[in-house]
Motif scaffolding. Structure first.
Motif, PDB file in Angstrom:
ATOM      1  N   SER A  77      48.818 -87.308  -5.092  1.00 55.46           N
ATOM      2  CA  SER A  77      49.128 -85.984  -5.622  1.00 55.46           C
ATOM      3  C   SER A  77      48.976 -85.992  -7.131  1.00 55.46           C
ATOM      4  O   SER A  77      48.838 -87.038  -7.751  1.00 55.46           O
ATOM      5  CB  SER A  77      50.556 -85.589  -5.224  1.00 55.46           C
ATOM      6  OG  SER A  77      51.477 -86.494  -5.772  1.00 55.46           O
ATOM      7  N   SER A  78      49.027 -84.818  -7.726  1.00 54.88           N
ATOM      8  CA  SER A  78      48.867 -84.747  -9.177  1.00 54.88           C
ATOM      9  C   SER A  78      50.225 -84.705  -9.860  1.00 54.88           C
ATOM     10  O   SER A  78      51.229 -84.350  -9.247  1.00 54.88           O
ATOM     11  CB  SER A  78      48.048 -83.518  -9.561  1.00 54.88           C
ATOM     12  OG  SER A  78      48.724 -82.363  -9.139  1.00 54.88           O
ATOM     13  N   THR A  79      50.254 -85.042 -11.131  1.00 63.81           N
ATOM     14  CA  THR A  79      51.505 -85.051 -11.889  1.00 63.81           C
ATOM     15  C   THR A  79      51.812 -83.658 -12.391  1.00 63.81           C
ATOM     16  O   THR A  79      50.953 -82.790 -12.427  1.00 63.81           O
ATOM     17  CB  THR A  79      51.402 -86.003 -13.095  1.00 63.81           C
ATOM     18  OG1 THR A  79      50.356 -85.545 -13.937  1.00 63.81           O
ATOM     19  CG2 THR A  79      51.149 -87.418 -12.668  1.00 63.81           C
ATOM     20  N   ASP A  80      53.052 -83.450 -12.789  1.00 64.64           N
ATOM     21  CA  ASP A  80      53.429 -82.186 -13.413  1.00 64.64           C
ATOM     22  C   ASP A  80      52.843 -82.129 -14.807  1.00 64.64           C
ATOM     23  O   ASP A  80      52.461 -83.141 -15.383  1.00 64.64           O
ATOM     24  CB  ASP A  80      54.957 -82.077 -13.504  1.00 64.64           C
ATOM     25  CG  ASP A  80      55.580 -81.801 -12.151  1.00 64.64           C
ATOM     26  OD1 ASP A  80      54.890 -81.235 -11.289  1.00 64.64           O
ATOM     27  OD2 ASP A  80      56.745 -82.157 -11.962  1.00 64.64           O
ATOM     28  N   ASP A  81      52.809 -80.928 -15.374  1.00 63.29           N
ATOM     29  CA  ASP A  81      52.291 -80.749 -16.718  1.00 63.29           C
ATOM     30  C   ASP A  81      53.243 -81.340 -17.739  1.00 63.29           C
ATOM     31  O   ASP A  81      54.464 -81.305 -17.557  1.00 63.29           O
ATOM     32  CB  ASP A  81      52.091 -79.275 -17.026  1.00 63.29           C
ATOM     33  CG  ASP A  81      50.889 -78.700 -16.306  1.00 63.29           C
ATOM     34  OD1 ASP A  81      50.176 -79.463 -15.656  1.00 63.29           O
ATOM     35  OD2 ASP A  81      50.661 -77.492 -16.415  1.00 63.29           O
ATOM     36  N   ALA A  82      52.690 -81.868 -18.797  1.00 59.88           N
ATOM     37  CA  ALA A  82      53.494 -82.429 -19.879  1.00 59.88           C
ATOM     38  C   ALA A  82      52.688 -82.391 -21.164  1.00 59.88           C
ATOM     39  O   ALA A  82      51.457 -82.412 -21.142  1.00 59.88           O
ATOM     40  CB  ALA A  82      53.884 -83.866 -19.567  1.00 59.88           C
ATOM     41  N   ILE A  83      53.401 -82.317 -22.269  1.00 61.77           N
ATOM     42  CA  ILE A  83      52.774 -82.455 -23.578  1.00 61.77           C
ATOM     43  C   ILE A  83      53.370 -83.707 -24.192  1.00 61.77           C
ATOM     44  O   ILE A  83      54.588 -83.861 -24.254  1.00 61.77           O
ATOM     45  CB  ILE A  83      53.060 -81.245 -24.492  1.00 61.77           C
ATOM     46  CG1 ILE A  83      52.419 -79.987 -23.942  1.00 61.77           C
ATOM     47  CG2 ILE A  83      52.569 -81.518 -25.900  1.00 61.77           C
ATOM     48  CD1 ILE A  83      52.646 -78.748 -24.799  1.00 61.77           C
ATOM     49  N   LEU A  84      52.521 -84.593 -24.624  1.00 59.17           N
ATOM     50  CA  LEU A  84      52.963 -85.829 -25.257  1.00 59.17           C
ATOM     51  C   LEU A  84      52.413 -85.874 -26.674  1.00 59.17           C
ATOM     52  O   LEU A  84      51.279 -85.474 -26.919  1.00 59.17           O
ATOM     53  CB  LEU A  84      52.478 -87.039 -24.459  1.00 59.17           C
ATOM     54  CG  LEU A  84      52.911 -87.063 -22.990  1.00 59.17           C
ATOM     55  CD1 LEU A  84      52.199 -88.174 -22.243  1.00 59.17           C
ATOM     56  CD2 LEU A  84      54.413 -87.224 -22.873  1.00 59.17           C
ATOM     57  N   PHE A  85      53.206 -86.381 -27.592  1.00 60.65           N
ATOM     58  CA  PHE A  85      52.790 -86.476 -28.982  1.00 60.65           C
ATOM     59  C   PHE A  85      52.746 -87.942 -29.394  1.00 60.65           C
ATOM     60  O   PHE A  85      53.696 -88.691 -29.144  1.00 60.65           O
ATOM     61  CB  PHE A  85      53.784 -85.734 -29.899  1.00 60.65           C
ATOM     62  CG  PHE A  85      53.844 -84.261 -29.624  1.00 60.65           C
ATOM     63  CD1 PHE A  85      52.995 -83.389 -30.287  1.00 60.65           C
ATOM     64  CD2 PHE A  85      54.737 -83.742 -28.698  1.00 60.65           C
ATOM     65  CE1 PHE A  85      53.042 -82.025 -30.031  1.00 60.65           C
ATOM     66  CE2 PHE A  85      54.788 -82.385 -28.439  1.00 60.65           C
ATOM     67  CZ  PHE A  85      53.942 -81.531 -29.111  1.00 60.65           C
ATOM     68  N   LEU A  86      51.641 -88.347 -29.984  1.00 61.68           N
ATOM     69  CA  LEU A  86      51.538 -89.678 -30.564  1.00 61.68           C
ATOM     70  C   LEU A  86      50.457 -89.656 -31.625  1.00 61.68           C
ATOM     71  O   LEU A  86      49.615 -88.761 -31.636  1.00 61.68           O
ATOM     72  CB  LEU A  86      51.239 -90.742 -29.497  1.00 61.68           C
ATOM     73  CG  LEU A  86      49.924 -90.641 -28.735  1.00 61.68           C
ATOM     74  CD1 LEU A  86      49.397 -92.045 -28.495  1.00 61.68           C
ATOM     75  CD2 LEU A  86      50.155 -89.970 -27.402  1.00 61.68           C
ATOM     76  N   ASN A  87      50.521 -90.634 -32.524  1.00 57.04           N
ATOM     77  CA  ASN A  87      49.463 -90.665 -33.525  1.00 57.04           C
ATOM     78  C   ASN A  87      48.236 -91.327 -32.911  1.00 57.04           C
ATOM     79  O   ASN A  87      48.311 -91.958 -31.863  1.00 57.04           O
ATOM     80  CB  ASN A  87      49.924 -91.336 -34.825  1.00 57.04           C
ATOM     81  CG  ASN A  87      50.207 -92.807 -34.665  1.00 57.04           C
ATOM     82  OD1 ASN A  87      49.589 -93.482 -33.842  1.00 57.04           O
ATOM     83  ND2 ASN A  87      51.133 -93.319 -35.447  1.00 57.04           N
ATOM     84  N   GLY A  88      47.116 -91.162 -33.535  1.00 62.84           N
ATOM     85  CA  GLY A  88      45.857 -91.613 -32.950  1.00 62.84           C
ATOM     86  C   GLY A  88      45.484 -93.050 -33.236  1.00 62.84           C
ATOM     87  O   GLY A  88      44.334 -93.428 -33.025  1.00 62.84           O
ATOM     88  N   MET A  89      46.435 -93.855 -33.698  1.00 55.46           N
ATOM     89  CA  MET A  89      46.119 -95.265 -33.941  1.00 55.46           C
ATOM     90  C   MET A  89      45.718 -95.924 -32.625  1.00 55.46           C
ATOM     91  O   MET A  89      46.324 -95.670 -31.579  1.00 55.46           O
ATOM     92  CB  MET A  89      47.320 -95.994 -34.547  1.00 55.46           C
ATOM     93  CG  MET A  89      47.605 -95.580 -35.976  1.00 55.46           C
ATOM     94  SD  MET A  89      49.079 -96.366 -36.694  1.00 55.46           S
ATOM     95  CE  MET A  89      48.930 -98.049 -36.185  1.00 55.46           C
ATOM     96  N   LEU A  90      44.701 -96.756 -32.666  1.00 54.48           N
ATOM     97  CA  LEU A  90      44.167 -97.411 -31.476  1.00 54.48           C
ATOM     98  C   LEU A  90      45.256 -98.130 -30.689  1.00 54.48           C
ATOM     99  O   LEU A  90      45.316 -98.021 -29.460  1.00 54.48           O
ATOM    100  CB  LEU A  90      43.054 -98.386 -31.868  1.00 54.48           C
ATOM    101  CG  LEU A  90      42.399 -99.139 -30.718  1.00 54.48           C
ATOM    102  CD1 LEU A  90      41.744 -98.161 -29.752  1.00 54.48           C
ATOM    103  CD2 LEU A  90      41.391-100.140 -31.250  1.00 54.48           C
ATOM    104  N   SER A  91      46.141 -98.846 -31.376  1.00 57.65           N
ATOM    105  CA  SER A  91      47.192 -99.584 -30.668  1.00 57.65           C
ATOM    106  C   SER A  91      48.116 -98.638 -29.900  1.00 57.65           C
ATOM    107  O   SER A  91      48.508 -98.926 -28.765  1.00 57.65           O
ATOM    108  CB  SER A  91      48.004-100.429 -31.650  1.00 57.65           C
ATOM    109  OG  SER A  91      48.610 -99.606 -32.629  1.00 57.65           O
ATOM    110  N   ASN A  92      48.466 -97.493 -30.494  1.00 61.79           N
ATOM    111  CA  ASN A  92      49.329 -96.531 -29.808  1.00 61.79           C
ATOM    112  C   ASN A  92      48.625 -95.885 -28.620  1.00 61.79           C
ATOM    113  O   ASN A  92      49.239 -95.654 -27.583  1.00 61.79           O
ATOM    114  CB  ASN A  92      49.810 -95.454 -30.772  1.00 61.79           C
ATOM    115  CG  ASN A  92      50.815 -95.975 -31.762  1.00 61.79           C
ATOM    116  OD1 ASN A  92      51.522 -96.940 -31.493  1.00 61.79           O
ATOM    117  ND2 ASN A  92      50.883 -95.351 -32.914  1.00 61.79           N
TER     118      ASN A  92
END
Length: 175
Positions: free
Chosen positions: A3-18
């Protein structure tokens, strides 16, 4: 069948490690839950100053496409800055389409009032509560409600939102 997951908004910086940690977290979630993140329905936003090459690398790494503001998320327009009337047109259209489907001539005034107060006014509430609605939008909705019901406008009832002293209210006067 996953099945598919529920909608979510996630925030993170674009650093490769993150980003790599984030992707590992998604894979772990998918493994544990049996659900899958649909990459074709998943996107990322990046600051305007992000280079095309960095955005492309991020897209290649995640398999997500880049999205841009303004956009709509769960029916709510997302934009940087003030929400404008054109961004709310889909919500307005949804409400006016509902009104157009009703046979106003076949309903008595009480039935019209019930439809407006309990059906129409509840439709946009969950969408409009988190945003400051331009007064023009409120007036347009007021007019659509009044045209359907044969009512005269008055500033009193049916609060759509209340976000401080400049908030607009949606109302109508009963005949």
């Amino acid at each position: 069948m996953p099945s598919s997951t529920d909608d979510a908004i996630l925030f993170l910086n674009g650093m490769l490690s993150n980003v790599c940690i984030f992707l590992a977290l998604i894979r772990e979630y998918e493994s544990a839950s049996g659900q899958r993140v649909n990459a074709s329905k998943t996107s990322f936003l990046s600051p305007k100053k992000t280079s095309r090459s960095k955005a492309q690398r991020l897209s290649n790494l995640t398999s997500f496409c880049q999205a841009f503001l303004p956009m709509v998320y769960l029916g709510i327009p997302l934009t940087k800055g003030k929400i404008t009337s054109p961004l709310l047109q889909p919500i307005m259209h949804k409400i006016t389409s509902k009104i157009d489907g009703w046979k106003a001539k076949l309903l008595n005034p009480t039935a019209k009032q019930v439809l407006i107060k309990h059906v129409l006014s509840s439709m946009p509430i969950h969408l409009l509560i988190p945003i400051n609605i331009p007064k023009l939008v409120c007036k347009s909705l007021e007019k659509a409600f009044a045209n359907f019901s044969g009512a005269v406008l008055r500033r009193e009832t049916m609060d759509i939102r209340s976000n401080g002293p400049k908030s607009a209210r949606l109302s109508m006067r009963e005949v």
